[in-house]
Scaffold this motif. Structure first.
Motif, PDB file in Angstrom:
ATOM      1  N   VAL A 117      39.957 -43.562  70.234  1.00  0.00           N
ATOM      2  CA  VAL A 117      40.343 -42.516  71.188  1.00  0.00           C
ATOM      3  C   VAL A 117      39.343 -42.517  72.332  1.00  0.00           C
ATOM      4  CG1 VAL A 117      40.700 -40.035  71.499  1.00  0.00           C
ATOM      5  CG2 VAL A 117      41.358 -41.126  69.343  1.00  0.00           C
ATOM      6  N   GLU A 118      39.871 -42.518  73.543  1.00  0.00           N
ATOM      7  CA  GLU A 118      39.021 -42.486  74.735  1.00  0.00           C
ATOM      8  C   GLU A 118      38.490 -41.070  74.931  1.00  0.00           C
ATOM      9  OE1 GLU A 118      36.921 -43.963  77.805  1.00  0.00           O
ATOM     10  OE2 GLU A 118      38.205 -45.170  76.490  1.00  0.00           O
ATOM     11  N   PRO A 119      37.157 -40.895  75.005  1.00  0.00           N
ATOM     12  CA  PRO A 119      36.602 -39.557  75.194  1.00  0.00           C
ATOM     13  C   PRO A 119      37.070 -38.914  76.503  1.00  0.00           C
ATOM     14  CG  PRO A 119      34.887 -41.085  74.532  1.00  0.00           C
ATOM     15  CD  PRO A 119      36.113 -41.905  74.841  1.00  0.00           C
ATOM     16  N   THR A 120      37.361 -37.630  76.421  1.00  0.00           N
ATOM     17  CA  THR A 120      37.723 -36.828  77.594  1.00  0.00           C
ATOM     18  C   THR A 120      36.839 -35.581  77.573  1.00  0.00           C
ATOM     19  OG1 THR A 120      39.494 -35.800  76.314  1.00  0.00           O
ATOM     20  CG2 THR A 120      40.114 -37.641  77.732  1.00  0.00           C
ATOM     21  N   PRO A 121      35.595 -35.718  78.043  1.00  0.00           N
ATOM     22  CA  PRO A 121      34.661 -34.584  77.992  1.00  0.00           C
ATOM     23  C   PRO A 121      35.194 -33.353  78.728  1.00  0.00           C
ATOM     24  CG  PRO A 121      33.499 -36.612  78.473  1.00  0.00           C
ATOM     25  CD  PRO A 121      34.968 -36.923  78.579  1.00  0.00           C
ATOM     26  N   GLN A 122      34.912 -32.188  78.149  1.00  0.00           N
ATOM     27  CA  GLN A 122      35.323 -30.904  78.704  1.00  0.00           C
ATOM     28  C   GLN A 122      34.097 -30.000  78.819  1.00  0.00           C
ATOM     29  OE1 GLN A 122      38.677 -30.314  79.444  1.00  0.00           O
ATOM     30  NE2 GLN A 122      38.966 -32.455  78.847  1.00  0.00           N
ATOM     31  N   THR A 123      34.212 -28.957  79.608  1.00  0.00           N
ATOM     32  CA  THR A 123      33.150 -27.953  79.708  1.00  0.00           C
ATOM     33  C   THR A 123      33.786 -26.571  79.573  1.00  0.00           C
ATOM     34  OG1 THR A 123      33.326 -27.722  82.100  1.00  0.00           O
ATOM     35  CG2 THR A 123      31.775 -29.370  81.292  1.00  0.00           C
ATOM     36  N   HIS A 124      33.006 -25.625  79.104  1.00  0.00           N
ATOM     37  CA  HIS A 124      33.413 -24.229  79.046  1.00  0.00           C
ATOM     38  C   HIS A 124      32.165 -23.389  78.804  1.00  0.00           C
ATOM     39  CE1 HIS A 124      33.240 -24.500  74.594  1.00  0.00           C
ATOM     40  NE2 HIS A 124      33.813 -25.671  74.778  1.00  0.00           N
ATOM     41  N   THR A 158      27.663 -25.575  76.073  1.00  0.00           N
ATOM     42  CA  THR A 158      28.988 -26.147  76.319  1.00  0.00           C
ATOM     43  C   THR A 158      29.352 -26.253  77.796  1.00  0.00           C
ATOM     44  OG1 THR A 158      29.999 -23.978  75.974  1.00  0.00           O
ATOM     45  CG2 THR A 158      29.890 -25.456  74.070  1.00  0.00           C
ATOM     46  N   SER A 159      28.442 -25.819  78.682  1.00  0.00           N
ATOM     47  CA  SER A 159      28.691 -26.062  80.107  1.00  0.00           C
ATOM     48  C   SER A 159      28.361 -27.518  80.457  1.00  0.00           C
ATOM     49  CB  SER A 159      27.890 -25.097  80.980  1.00  0.00           C
ATOM     50  OG  SER A 159      26.501 -25.319  80.825  1.00  0.00           O
ATOM     51  N   LEU A 160      27.709 -28.226  79.523  1.00  0.00           N
ATOM     52  CA  LEU A 160      27.465 -29.661  79.655  1.00  0.00           C
ATOM     53  C   LEU A 160      28.719 -30.380  79.176  1.00  0.00           C
ATOM     54  CD1 LEU A 160      25.187 -31.723  80.305  1.00  0.00           C
ATOM     55  CD2 LEU A 160      24.606 -31.678  77.885  1.00  0.00           C
ATOM     56  N   PRO A 161      29.242 -31.367  79.936  1.00  0.00           N
ATOM     57  CA  PRO A 161      30.452 -32.061  79.484  1.00  0.00           C
ATOM     58  C   PRO A 161      30.246 -32.635  78.079  1.00  0.00           C
ATOM     59  CG  PRO A 161      29.911 -32.684  81.738  1.00  0.00           C
ATOM     60  CD  PRO A 161      28.752 -31.881  81.220  1.00  0.00           C
ATOM     61  N   HIS A 162      31.189 -32.339  77.185  1.00  0.00           N
ATOM     62  CA  HIS A 162      31.066 -32.782  75.794  1.00  0.00           C
ATOM     63  C   HIS A 162      32.426 -33.145  75.224  1.00  0.00           C
ATOM     64  CE1 HIS A 162      31.945 -28.490  75.658  1.00  0.00           C
ATOM     65  NE2 HIS A 162      32.467 -28.691  74.453  1.00  0.00           N
ATOM     66  N   TRP A 163      32.393 -33.981  74.178  1.00  0.00           N
ATOM     67  CA  TRP A 163      33.609 -34.425  73.497  1.00  0.00           C
ATOM     68  C   TRP A 163      33.258 -34.736  72.055  1.00  0.00           C
ATOM     69  CZ3 TRP A 163      34.874 -39.080  71.092  1.00  0.00           C
ATOM     70  CH2 TRP A 163      36.231 -39.267  70.776  1.00  0.00           C
ATOM     71  N   LEU A 164      34.129 -34.354  71.132  1.00  0.00           N
ATOM     72  CA  LEU A 164      33.939 -34.622  69.714  1.00  0.00           C
ATOM     73  C   LEU A 164      35.078 -35.505  69.219  1.00  0.00           C
ATOM     74  CD1 LEU A 164      33.268 -30.946  68.562  1.00  0.00           C
ATOM     75  CD2 LEU A 164      31.570 -32.646  69.185  1.00  0.00           C
ATOM     76  N   GLY A 165      34.742 -36.526  68.437  1.00  0.00           N
ATOM     77  CA  GLY A 165      35.764 -37.405  67.877  1.00  0.00           C
ATOM     78  C   GLY A 165      35.212 -38.172  66.698  1.00  0.00           C
ATOM     79  N   SER A 166      36.044 -39.025  66.137  1.00  0.00           N
ATOM     80  CA  SER A 166      35.622 -39.851  65.010  1.00  0.00           C
ATOM     81  C   SER A 166      34.884 -41.073  65.542  1.00  0.00           C
ATOM     82  CB  SER A 166      36.844 -40.289  64.201  1.00  0.00           C
ATOM     83  OG  SER A 166      36.456 -41.211  63.207  1.00  0.00           O
TER      84      SER A 166
END
Length: 192
Positions: A117-124, A158-166
């Motif tokens: 899976v291609e990472p798609t970092p998000q922020t919140h 979580t304001s830092l772009p992050h992504w969780l995956g296998s």
């Protein structure tokens, strides 16, 4: 009637209204299904009519919800926790805490995938602490790309772009504590 019973009954109307709206049912439809008049249902939801067993039983059947849930009765005698998983972004989140505001706890399950899976970092807004239970977690955090095996933990804003995956395509299970901005998990060792 004692004050505690009055407090419980005062919450029934708003709870019924929220349940009806959540299900997208009109008062007219509910009246037709339950046999309770539309005006009685309206007064019950607004708190102008006191909840009775005669009124709550048909609502319980229609909504397929236990009476205890309609009146917000505390669970007694059954120590099991009845969790309702939420499925988002292809992952499963199981809420482990129910307190509104403050730190929220979740068990998160990332399913196995055949293709990377291609990472798609998000922020919140917020702050997150996570602990890997099973599997190997891939955590993309800003410019860093980390792999966390079972037993490892991480915390980040979580304001830092992050992504969780296998990390390897297999399923991953983790615990997550999420708090609003400025609310952080405090970890102490045995000697502190």
């Amino acid at each position: 009637m004692d004050p505690q019973t009055d407090d419980v009954l005062a919450t029934v109307g708003p709870r019924l209204r929220a349940l009806r709206r959540e299900r997208g049912i009109t008062l007219a439809d509910l009246a037709a299904t339950t046999g309770v008049s539309e005006s009685t249902l309206s007064r019950l939801e607004s708190g102008q009519r006191r909840a009775t067993l005669e009124l709550l039983l048909p609502l319980s059947r229609t909504y397929d919800v236990p009476l205890d849930d309609l009146v917000g009765a505390p669970r007694t005698g059954d120590p099991r926790i009845h969790l309702k998983p939420v499925h988002r972004y292809g992952m499963t989140f199981v809420p482990l805490s129910r307190r509104p505001g403050g730190v929220q706890a979740f068990k998160m399950v990332i399913p196995a995938t055949r293709e990377p899976v291609e990472p798609t970092p998000q922020t919140h807004e917020g702050f997150e602490w996570l602990y890997v239970l099973n599997g190997r977690l891939r955590l993309v955090l800003g410019e860093r790309d980390l792999t966390l095996p079972p037993g490892e933990a991480a915390e980040f804003d979580t304001s830092l772009p992050h992504w969780l995956g296998s990390a390897d395509g297999r399923a991953v299970e983790l615990l997550i504590l999420f708090g609003l901005h400025g609310v952080r998990a405090h970890v102490r060792g045995t000697g502190q």
